[in-house]
Design a protein around this motif. Structure first.
Motif, PDB file in Angstrom:
ATOM      1  N   MET C   1       0.838  -1.199   0.000  1.00  0.00           N
ATOM      2  CA  MET C   1       0.000   0.000   0.000  1.00  0.00           C
ATOM      3  C   MET C   1       0.881   1.260   0.000  1.00  0.00           C
ATOM      4  SD  MET C   1      -2.806   1.244   2.814  1.00  0.00           S
ATOM      5  CE  MET C   1      -3.811  -0.177   2.483  1.00  0.00           C
ATOM      6  N   ASP C  29     -11.831  -0.778  -5.859  1.00  0.00           N
ATOM      7  CA  ASP C  29     -11.186  -1.992  -5.315  1.00  0.00           C
ATOM      8  C   ASP C  29      -9.670  -1.857  -5.410  1.00  0.00           C
ATOM      9  OD1 ASP C  29      -9.895  -4.760  -5.687  1.00  0.00           O
ATOM     10  OD2 ASP C  29     -11.899  -5.335  -5.048  1.00  0.00           O
ATOM     11  N   ARG C  33      -6.406  -1.083  -2.317  1.00  0.00           N
ATOM     12  CA  ARG C  33      -5.172  -1.873  -2.156  1.00  0.00           C
ATOM     13  C   ARG C  33      -3.931  -0.997  -2.285  1.00  0.00           C
ATOM     14  NH1 ARG C  33      -7.235  -7.273  -2.903  1.00  0.00           N
ATOM     15  NH2 ARG C  33      -9.297  -7.129  -3.837  1.00  0.00           N
ATOM     16  N   GLN C  34      -4.120   0.271  -2.690  1.00  0.00           N
ATOM     17  CA  GLN C  34      -2.975   1.162  -2.884  1.00  0.00           C
ATOM     18  C   GLN C  34      -3.012   2.377  -1.964  1.00  0.00           C
ATOM     19  OE1 GLN C  34      -1.733   2.258  -6.922  1.00  0.00           O
ATOM     20  NE2 GLN C  34      -3.007   0.619  -7.766  1.00  0.00           N
ATOM     21  N   GLN C  36      -4.487   4.983   1.240  1.00  0.00           N
ATOM     22  CA  GLN C  36      -4.877   4.953   2.655  1.00  0.00           C
ATOM     23  C   GLN C  36      -6.337   5.342   2.834  1.00  0.00           C
ATOM     24  OE1 GLN C  36      -2.455   4.049   4.794  1.00  0.00           O
ATOM     25  NE2 GLN C  36      -3.878   3.992   6.502  1.00  0.00           N
ATOM     26  N   LEU C  84     -13.161  -5.168   2.226  1.00  0.00           N
ATOM     27  CA  LEU C  84     -11.773  -5.076   1.747  1.00  0.00           C
ATOM     28  C   LEU C  84     -11.029  -3.966   2.480  1.00  0.00           C
ATOM     29  CD1 LEU C  84      -9.469  -5.778  -0.221  1.00  0.00           C
ATOM     30  CD2 LEU C  84     -10.537  -4.222  -1.879  1.00  0.00           C
ATOM     31  N   GLN C  87      -9.926  -5.042   5.745  1.00  0.00           N
ATOM     32  CA  GLN C  87      -8.791  -5.973   5.599  1.00  0.00           C
ATOM     33  C   GLN C  87      -7.476  -5.255   5.365  1.00  0.00           C
ATOM     34  OE1 GLN C  87     -10.580  -8.860   2.707  1.00  0.00           O
ATOM     35  NE2 GLN C  87      -8.434  -9.468   2.540  1.00  0.00           N
ATOM     36  N   THR C  88      -7.511  -4.278   4.462  1.00  0.00           N
ATOM     37  CA  THR C  88      -6.266  -3.598   4.082  1.00  0.00           C
ATOM     38  C   THR C  88      -5.905  -2.466   5.034  1.00  0.00           C
ATOM     39  OG1 THR C  88      -7.385  -1.995   2.640  1.00  0.00           O
ATOM     40  CG2 THR C  88      -6.646  -4.058   1.605  1.00  0.00           C
ATOM     41  N   ALA C  90      -7.357   0.373   4.913  1.00  0.00           N
ATOM     42  CA  ALA C  90      -7.680   1.643   4.259  1.00  0.00           C
ATOM     43  C   ALA C  90      -9.028   2.141   4.775  1.00  0.00           C
ATOM     44  CB  ALA C  90      -7.734   1.446   2.751  1.00  0.00           C
TER      45      ALA C  90
END
Lengths: 126, 108, 137
Positions: C1, C29, C33-34, C36, C84, C87-88, C90
């Protein structure tokens, strides 16, 4: 942050919204302090023609009480110090009468757009 | 020099002003900016090798525009062979480009 | 990330009407994943994407039942995006334009989205490293 909003879709849902939702959105952004300018292109240049009249619609006995007045909305944006540009070639191709355009709209040639957009931090097409 | 990402989602078979959008892309590139043209959705239909409108994309690639086609959109439409100068990529690359400082993303 | 990055995405298309919906959700999506913080400003018909009352259906042409068809609803896809984000690590801030919600009767949403206004969009833009405005036609 300088923002240029490019509007080229015209008369989309304007009757049920009683507004153009993108002109409205940009006026709302301006009211919240955004330094926004508008470029009318494609069919949206027709918004600059004074005298558009959408009055008189009714569905059964339900009248549209406040039809959109898009030329007046543009004039209000200009009065609120929003720069409004319109693509010159799009005006010419649609034969918009020069003496019927909302005052204060600046014409911009298509060839001038690449240079013009350099002046803006954000360029959004709606 | 600034960074521009132009996203083309429409195809020139259906859309009358797609050619004008590509003219804008070329015009910005001629002003020496870093330019990416990212093709998504039906825009990739014109990216197929031999497609009648593929030349517009290939010309931009020759002019130094990075012409990228969404790999999912290509697979969705069984576009297996691309016209010259076009490379496939994931949508994550569009996000990565958008997050690069001072990048303007302009969607058609 | 990519640490500390903020992306704002504005969307307008209603679900089930154009290819843009899936593209926008794919971008969000990928962004989760990238980046914040990912802010989504749903304007006009896009406010319908999070409606709680969306229901899957059978497919009489294919002969499938509701269970077999597993027909997607955008509210479920968006619930997946909120999961998601958890999970990440963000933050997904999904803002439905309030006036657009009102005129469409789209006020009953899944958990996660909030009601907002153009002011919220502008505030998010000011804090963002990148902005993607996806128009409609």
């Amino acid at each position: 942050m300088k923002i240029l909003s490019i509007v080229d879709t015209a008369y989309r849902a304007t009757l049920e919204e009683q507004d153009d939702t993108i002109l409205w959105l940009n006026h709302a952004l301006r009211n919240n302090g955004a330094e926004v300018s508008i470029l009318l292109s494609g069919n949206a240049v027709n918004y600059a023609v004074r005298g558009q009249d959408a009055a008189g619609l009714a569905f059964g006995d339900r009248r549209v009480a406040h039809p959109p007045r898009l030329d007046e909305d543009l004039a209000r944006l200009i009065a609120a110090k929003v720069a409004v540009f319109a693509v010159e070639e799009d005006i010419r191709e649609r034969a918009l009468p020069a003496d019927s355009l909302v005052a204060g709209i600046e014409k911009l040639s298509r060839a001038g757009i690449p240079e013009a957009i350099e002046r803006f931090d954000q360029v959004w097409r709606w | 020099m600034a960074r521009f990402v132009f996203v083309e989602s429409r195809d020139p078979y259906e859309c009358a002003d797609c050619a004008r959008f590509l003219d804008l892309v070329g015009g910005v590139r001629r002003r020496s900016h870093e330019v990416t043209l990212f093709l998504v959705q039906n825009a990739v239909l014109a990216a197929r090798e031999g497609a009648s409108h593929a030349g517009g994309y290939s010309d931009l690639a020759r002019a130094g525009v990075a012409v990228v086609a969404d790999a999912f959109a290509l697979r969705e439409r069984a576009v297996d062979r691309l016209a010259s100068g076009i490379e496939p990529s994931g949508i994550d690359r569009l996000v990565s480009l958008a997050l690069t400082p001072q990048t303007r993303v302009i969607w058609h | 990330m990519t640490i500390g990055k903020n992306l704002t995405v504005a969307i307008m298309d209603p679900p089930y009407e154009s290819a843009t919906t899936a593209t926008a959700l794919r971008i969000i999506d990928a962004a989760l994943r990238q980046a914040q913080v990912v802010t989504v400003f749903a304007y006009e018909g896009a406010v319908s994407m999070t409606m709680k009352a969306q229901q899957p259906h059978a497919n009489p042409v294919k002969g499938t039942t509701v269970e077999q068809e597993e027909h997607p609803t955008t509210k479920d896809w968006i619930a997946g995006l909120f999961a998601l984000a958890r999970q990440t690590g963000a933050k997904l801030d999904w803002i439905n334009c309030g006036l657009c919600v009102d005129e469409r009767g789209a006020g009953e949403t899944i958990d996660g989205p909030r009601r907002g206004s153009p002011k919220d969009f502008f505030e998010a833009v000011k804090l963002s490293d990148g902005v993607i405005v996806i128009p409609t036609h």
